[in-house]
Design a protein around this motif. Sequence first.
Motif, PDB file in Angstrom:
ATOM      1  N   LEU A   1      10.834   9.607   0.152  1.00 29.52           N
ATOM      2  CA  LEU A   1      12.096  10.149   0.640  1.00 29.52           C
ATOM      3  C   LEU A   1      11.872  11.444   1.420  1.00 29.52           C
ATOM      4  O   LEU A   1      12.377  11.609   2.536  1.00 29.52           O
ATOM      5  N   TRP A   2      11.099  12.371   0.855  1.00 34.37           N
ATOM      6  CA  TRP A   2      10.832  13.630   1.544  1.00 34.37           C
ATOM      7  C   TRP A   2      10.018  13.407   2.805  1.00 34.37           C
ATOM      8  O   TRP A   2      10.187  14.116   3.795  1.00 34.37           O
TER       9      TRP A   2
ATOM     10  N   SER B   1       6.455  11.711  -2.436  1.00 34.81           N
ATOM     11  CA  SER B   1       7.790  11.136  -2.355  1.00 34.81           C
ATOM     12  C   SER B   1       8.035  10.564  -0.962  1.00 34.81           C
ATOM     13  O   SER B   1       8.030  11.304   0.019  1.00 34.81           O
TER      14      SER B   1
END
Length: 105
Positions: free
Chosen positions: A89-90, A87
């Motif tokens: 985002l992470w 991910s």
Amino acid sequence: MISSTLLVVICVAAAATYLTRYPSFALSRYIKMSPDIERGFRYVPIGVFAALVAPSIFYHPTVDGKIEWAFYIAVLVAAVTSWLAKSPLWAMVTGVLIIALLRML
């Protein structure tokens, strides 16, 4: 306060961006894409993310000739997080948190 010239430039840039992208969205309903093209389009966001991040990693400026280790530790942690979590985002969140914490020390 924003000057009127700057406001016009921003509006023209926004209109140009919108008008160059909208037709492809509108026409995509009527055009059937092959599975290979659809699979390729799924890699566009991560490719753009990599293109934005890679130059800052490889050409990160030094301060007084010293390497900023906090930056490279954050990059390493973000890369490992991205690999494990799959991910972006992470990866961004952990990278920002790590560099913030290391710079506070």
